[in-house]
Write a protein that holds these residues in place. Structure first.
Motif, short mmCIF file in Angstrom:
data_model
loop_
_atom_site.label_atom_id
_atom_site.label_comp_id
_atom_site.label_asym_id
_atom_site.label_seq_id
_atom_site.Cartn_x
_atom_site.Cartn_y
_atom_site.Cartn_z
N SER A 54 0.80 -1.22 0.00
CA SER A 54 0.00 0.00 0.00
C SER A 54 0.83 1.26 0.00
N GLU A 85 -1.42 -7.31 5.29
CA GLU A 85 -1.02 -5.95 4.91
C GLU A 85 0.46 -5.89 4.53
N ARG A 250 -7.78 -0.25 5.05
CA ARG A 250 -7.89 -1.32 4.07
C ARG A 250 -9.15 -2.13 4.31
N HIS A 285 -5.58 -5.09 -1.34
CA HIS A 285 -5.14 -3.96 -0.54
C HIS A 285 -6.01 -2.72 -0.80
N LYS A 287 -8.40 0.32 -0.49
CA LYS A 287 -8.67 1.26 0.59
C LYS A 287 -10.15 1.64 0.60
#
Length: 310
Positions: A54, A85, A250, A285, A287
């Motif tokens: 990310s 993550e 996320r 990932h 958002k």
């Protein structure tokens, strides 16, 4: 007694044993992270030179925690895939029929200032594509909070438990003991009108003489722990800064697992216009804007957002 032992004592049907096995593996990993945090030699905050997928700068805590959890899940026969993550795409672990989404060390930047970090996870039916990690496929979700002692809030179906090494307690709903607004007001000038109006009416303009109060920790796990203890809501709106137009948190390993727990407690969780658990991820990932908390407050926020769009 350990948290893993307390988990084994929960009144869970036999057909959910594979889920409990996965939660127990996660708890064993969380115990290791907790022990490192509480060791006599403090685990100093250290940023590494690496970035996660990310684009966030990784800390030593992020990297080590990911490795600890991955190893624990790899040894669990019920888990086949991991989304983290701190990893690119799917991490294949074995032939198990469950998939796990994971934020291994949430709040790593806040940890530098002594704010409790946490680990957020979701357990799903078998899946190796983003759309298979949607809210309607969640089987269980939990948040470990690394407080003075390790705590787990775990949801399986409609049942939610708060678990420590010494006890477990079934939670019946969100309280409204001291209503918190958990939002980063330093970004308020970048928010759209509906989000801004709702927060301002309750905190800045003092039109409400009730019990609203503001907290901002920078640790999603810590905010979650506060909201389920005292009531209120958490909000991380989209804003006009580059890279924040679709929010910052996320969907797969933060918003969906926490939303699953909050909804099981009678609350609501939205991205501003839709329920989080109705969203279908298109990227591991991805958002999302995120707000969760007491159902009435989230509905009021939703109405303010809609009004602001008119």
């Amino acid at each position: 007694m350990s948290i893993s032992k307390q988990i084994s004592l929960l009144p869970i049907p036999q057909n959910q044993k594979s889920i409990i096995d996965a939660v127990a593996a996660l708890a064993e990993a969380a115990d290791k992270v907790s022990s490192k945090l509480a060791s006599e030699e403090p685990w100093e905050f250290r940023e590494s030179e690496a970035h996660n997928t990310s684009g966030d700068v990784q800390t030593e805590q992020d990297e080590v925690s990911h490795a600890v959890f991955e190893a624990a899940l790899k040894s669990c026969s019920s888990v086949g895939n991991l989304v983290s993550e701190e990893a690119d795409g799917i991490v294949p672990l074995g032939s198990g029929k469950l998939s796990v989404s994971l934020d291994p060390f949430d709040g790593s930047k806040a940890y530098e200032f002594g704010i409790p970090p946490g680990t957020i996870f979701g357990i799903f039916d078998t899946g190796d594509k983003p759309d298979q990690f949607s809210g309607d496929r969640v089987l269980a979700a939990g948040v470990f909070i690394y407080r003075h002692s390790l705590e787990l809030v775990l949801a399986i179906g409609d049942n939610v438990y708060r678990i420590s090494a010494s006890s477990s307690q079934k939670l019946e709903g969100l309280t409204s003991r001291r209503v918190l607004i958990c939002a980063n007001l330093s970004n308020m000038s970048n928010w759209s009108k509906g989000w801004c109006d709702y927060i301002a009416d309750r905190l800045l303009l003092q039109t409400d003489q009730g019990k609203h109060n503001m907290r901002w920790y920078g640790s999603l796990a810590a905010h979650f722990g506060a909201v389920i203890r005292t009531g209120g809501l958490f909000a991380y709106p989209p804003d006009s800064r580059p890279g924040y137009g679709k929010g910052h948190l996320r969907l797969v390993y933060e918003a969906i697992p926490i939303s699953y727990i909050i909804v099981a407690l009678g609350g609501r969780a939205i991205d501003g216009t839709k329920d989080i658990l109705s969203l279908v991820p298109s990227d591991f990932h991805q958002k999302t804007p995120f707000a969760f908390g007491e159902a009435l407050m989230i509905s009021e926020l939703e109405a303010s957002i809609q009004k602001g769009q008119q």
